[in-house]
Design an enzyme around this catalytic site. Structure first.
Site, short mmCIF file in Angstrom:
data_model
loop_
_atom_site.label_atom_id
_atom_site.label_comp_id
_atom_site.label_asym_id
_atom_site.label_seq_id
_atom_site.Cartn_x
_atom_site.Cartn_y
_atom_site.Cartn_z
N GLU A 34 0.84 -1.21 0.00
CA GLU A 34 0.00 0.00 0.00
C GLU A 34 0.87 1.25 0.00
O GLU A 34 0.52 2.27 -0.59
CB GLU A 34 -0.86 0.06 1.28
CG GLU A 34 -2.00 -0.92 1.34
CD GLU A 34 -2.62 -0.96 2.74
OE1 GLU A 34 -3.79 -1.33 2.83
OE2 GLU A 34 -1.94 -0.62 3.75
N ASP B 88 -12.45 -3.90 -1.98
CA ASP B 88 -13.44 -4.98 -2.03
C ASP B 88 -14.79 -4.51 -1.52
O ASP B 88 -14.87 -3.63 -0.66
CB ASP B 88 -12.95 -6.16 -1.18
CG ASP B 88 -12.61 -5.74 0.24
OD1 ASP B 88 -13.49 -5.82 1.10
OD2 ASP B 88 -11.47 -5.30 0.48
N1 SAH Z 1 -3.57 -11.06 2.41
C1 SAH Z 1 -3.22 -9.67 2.31
C2 SAH Z 1 -3.40 -9.06 3.63
C3 SAH Z 1 -4.36 -7.94 3.60
S1 SAH Z 1 -5.43 -7.87 4.92
C4 SAH Z 1 -1.86 -9.56 1.70
O1 SAH Z 1 -1.39 -10.52 1.17
O2 SAH Z 1 -1.25 -8.48 1.68
C5 SAH Z 1 -6.33 -6.49 4.58
C6 SAH Z 1 -5.68 -5.14 4.79
O3 SAH Z 1 -6.40 -4.25 3.98
C7 SAH Z 1 -5.79 -4.60 6.20
O4 SAH Z 1 -4.67 -3.82 6.52
C8 SAH Z 1 -7.11 -3.78 6.19
O5 SAH Z 1 -6.99 -2.54 6.84
C9 SAH Z 1 -7.41 -3.56 4.72
N2 SAH Z 1 -8.71 -4.09 4.25
C10 SAH Z 1 -9.04 -4.16 2.93
N3 SAH Z 1 -10.29 -4.66 2.78
C11 SAH Z 1 -10.76 -4.94 4.03
C12 SAH Z 1 -11.99 -5.48 4.51
N4 SAH Z 1 -12.98 -5.86 3.71
N5 SAH Z 1 -12.12 -5.66 5.84
C13 SAH Z 1 -11.14 -5.28 6.68
N6 SAH Z 1 -9.95 -4.77 6.27
C14 SAH Z 1 -9.74 -4.58 4.95
#
Ligand code: SAH
Length: 253
Positions: free
Chosen positions: A25, A210
């Site tokens: 990010e 999302d």
């Molecule tokens: N698997 C991912 C990890 C991302 S987790 C990777 O490989 O990088 C999600 C991250 O994005 C968190 O820091 C959160 O703040 C944000 N995020 C995006 N969509 C989200 C959702 N639907 N619910 C909660 N957090 C979300």
């Protein structure tokens, strides 16, 4: 709700700290700012990058990789530690919790929308049915007023709700319905909790990866849209910095 007020509300915004969870990010904005790494003096894996833009001192503080799990330290624990260390060290006039988030199609949100926090930050997974602890659980930490900023930059606004889960269960859904939140992440309320304690105004800037109520699983949407959302949040961060520079916090309201 509150206005993220501090005694210096009318003073200029000269120092901005951007708190981010994922290296992916943060990469576009660090590159665009030409920000350079600053040595860390803490045992935490936080990575600091500094730059000057529009006369403002900017620090981008990334939670960093968990030393044992080997992944980015997402979630509230790392976010609050990062925020504490960053405010203590860099003394920003404004903290921005920036990154990606989920939203709901039923609210008219779309992938790639960029939201500015409005009114307050809440939690949707801290259910404590004990006297006044239920309100403590929800939190309701002030978001610095930023509607004029959002309008000037064409950004949407809404209440941001935080938990430590990527998905939402039925109990989360009930709490989200009560708060009318329209942006869902895993860090912002933790950042705002520390900001309130340390008398430092906080806003969030979140690009939507999302739609939680879409039939495609959240994780699949997130992965497909992470690069797009990171680019967009980076672009909008630069615009927010340029807007804030040479203005007071009151001008953002
Ligand atoms: N698997 C991912 C990890 C991302 S987790 C990777 O490989 O990088 C999600 C991250 O994005 C968190 O820091 C959160 O703040 C944000 N995020 C995006 N969509 C989200 C959702 N639907 N619910 C909660 N957090 C979300």
């Amino acid at each position: 709700m509150g206005d993220g007020s501090r005694a210096t509300y009318d003073l200029g915004v000269n120092r901005i700290a951007v708190i981010m969870a994922l290296t992916a990010e943060a990469a576009p904005v660090i590159a665009e700012l030409g920000a350079t790494p600053v040595a860390s003096t803490s045992p935490l894996p936080i990575q600091f990058f500094e730059a000057t833009r529009s006369g403002c001192h900017i620090v981008v503080s990334v939670n960093g990789q968990h030393p044992r799990h080997g992944v980015c330290s997402i979630g509230t624990d790392a976010a609050s530690l990062n925020t504490y260390v960053t405010i203590d060290r860099f003394k920003p006039d404004l903290v921005i919790s920036a990154g990606t988030a989920g939203a709901w199609a039923r609210n008219g949100s779309q992938i790639g929308d960029v939201y500015v926090s409005d009114d307050r930050f809440v939690f949707h997974d801290r259910r404590i049915a004990l006297d006044s602890f239920s309100e403590y659980g929800v939190g309701s930490y002030p978001a610095a007023k930023a509607r004029r900023l959002a309008e000037a930059l064409g950004l949407k606004t809404g209440v941001v709700t935080t938990s430590n889960s990527l998905d939402e269960n039925d109990d989360d859904r009930a709490m989200i319905a009560r708060s009318h939140a329209c942006v869902k992440d895993m860090e912002a309320a933790a950042v705002a909790y520390v900001g309130e304690m340390m008398d430092t105004p906080v806003i969030a800037l979140k690009a939507i990866t999302d739609l939680v109520d879409h039939e495609t699983p959240t994780a699949e949407q997130f992965t497909a849209n992470l690069a797009l959302a990171s680019r967009l949040v980076g672009e909008k961060l630069l615009a927010v910095i340029d807007f804030c520079a040479a203005r007071s916090l009151a001008d953002l309201a």
